[in-house]
Design a protein around this motif. Structure first.
Motif, mmCIF file in Angstrom:
data_model
loop_
_atom_site.group_PDB
_atom_site.id
_atom_site.type_symbol
_atom_site.label_atom_id
_atom_site.label_comp_id
_atom_site.label_asym_id
_atom_site.label_seq_id
_atom_site.Cartn_x
_atom_site.Cartn_y
_atom_site.Cartn_z
ATOM 1 N N SER A 2 0.836 -1.196 0.000
ATOM 2 C CA SER A 2 0.000 0.000 0.000
ATOM 3 C C SER A 2 0.871 1.246 0.000
ATOM 4 N N ARG A 3 0.287 2.372 -0.368
ATOM 5 C CA ARG A 3 1.021 3.627 -0.332
ATOM 6 C C ARG A 3 1.465 3.945 1.087
ATOM 7 N N HIS A 29 2.188 1.860 3.471
ATOM 8 C CA HIS A 29 3.317 0.999 3.846
ATOM 9 C C HIS A 29 4.608 1.511 3.220
ATOM 10 N N GLU A 65 0.216 10.694 0.714
ATOM 11 C CA GLU A 65 0.552 9.484 -0.021
ATOM 12 C C GLU A 65 0.760 9.723 -1.506
ATOM 13 N N THR A 124 0.389 -0.750 -10.945
ATOM 14 C CA THR A 124 -0.570 -0.168 -10.014
ATOM 15 C C THR A 124 -1.659 -1.201 -9.738
ATOM 16 N N VAL A 164 -5.259 -0.650 -3.948
ATOM 17 C CA VAL A 164 -4.315 -1.211 -2.965
ATOM 18 C C VAL A 164 -3.011 -0.429 -2.949
ATOM 19 N N GLY A 165 -2.251 -0.505 -4.042
ATOM 20 C CA GLY A 165 -0.962 0.180 -4.059
ATOM 21 C C GLY A 165 -0.142 -0.210 -5.260
ATOM 22 N N TYR A 166 1.120 -0.607 -5.023
ATOM 23 C CA TYR A 166 2.045 -0.890 -6.117
ATOM 24 C C TYR A 166 2.780 -2.214 -5.902
ATOM 25 N N SER A 167 3.221 -2.759 -7.017
ATOM 26 C CA SER A 167 4.003 -3.979 -6.985
ATOM 27 C C SER A 167 4.989 -3.956 -8.145
#
Length: 223
Positions: free
Chosen positions: A170-171, A173, A187, A212, A216-219
């Motif tokens: 997540s952003r 995190h 964020e 993206t 949720v966020g990024y991976s």
């Protein structure tokens, strides 16, 4: 080979600790105060810090807090203080361990080794993921035959994601890990840095991409 930063205004203690750790096979960098320590950390990737509490310019509590804002490394506070209130303050500032002077030499080594195992640091300073090669010592990123020198936060963000491929963060995190809990921005900072990384690697990276994950966020995904 792991690198340890020793911060103490007492030259004798710096020399003693450096000698002990060098014999154990560690690379040791030394600083006489907190300001010098922070300067070293902007240039060198350290795996652990040993910090004295009673120092001029910036005491160990404040230095520990400053390190925690930007770096995810274990910290041992080294001090003559033994009161429970002092220990409490040390742990609140973010230290992982607390060693009272005078200390047994073997105990220092045991604690250093235990913390490095706990943090799961690898013996190599580099990340190698397909065509992506990250040198943590020189802060260089290589993709195939092209070399990039990134701004510090972009480098740390890319390194963190590449160290945990195919994991979604997540952003919030990422803010905590890269910018620290005391970061006062929002964020969207993560979005800006991800955008910059993508722009740098356009038409260069073929076997990985920062994806993206909506909502949720990024991976960093290996293709």
């Amino acid at each position: 080979m792991k690198t340890i930063l020793v911060v103490d205004d007492d030259e004798h203690i710096r020399h003693l600790v450096k000698g002990l750790l060098t014999k154990e096979g560690y690379i040791v960098l030394a600083a006489g105060n907190g300001a010098e320590a922070l300067e070293i950390l902007t240039k060198e990737l350290c795996d652990l810090a040993i910090v004295d509490i009673m120092m001029p310019v910036m005491d160990g509590y404040r230095l520990t807090s400053e390190i925690r804002k930007s770096y995810d490394i274990p910290i041992i506070l080294l001090t003559a203080k033994s009161q429970i209130e002092d220990k409490e303050k040390g742990y609140e500032s973010g230290t992982d361990d607390y060693l009272i002077k005078p200390f047994e030499r073997k105990e220092l080594i045991f604690r250093v080794n235990a913390l490095l195992r706990r943090y799961g640091k690898t013996s190599e300073a580099n990340v190698n993921l397909g065509s992506l090669y990250i040198n943590k010592k020189s802060y260089e990123v290589k993709i195939t035959n092209k070399t990039f020198v990134l701004p510090l936060k972009e480098f740390e963000l890319l390194t963190f994601l590449a160290t945990h491929p195919n994991q979604v963060f997540s952003r919030g995190h990422l803010i905590e890990k890269i910018w620290g809990l005391d970061f006062e921005g929002d964020e969207r900072t993560v979005d800006v840095h991800v955008k910059r990384l993508r722009e740098r690697f356009t038409n260069v990276a073929e076997d990985f991409a920062i994806k993206t994950i909506r909502g949720v966020g990024y991976s960093l995904e290996v293709l």
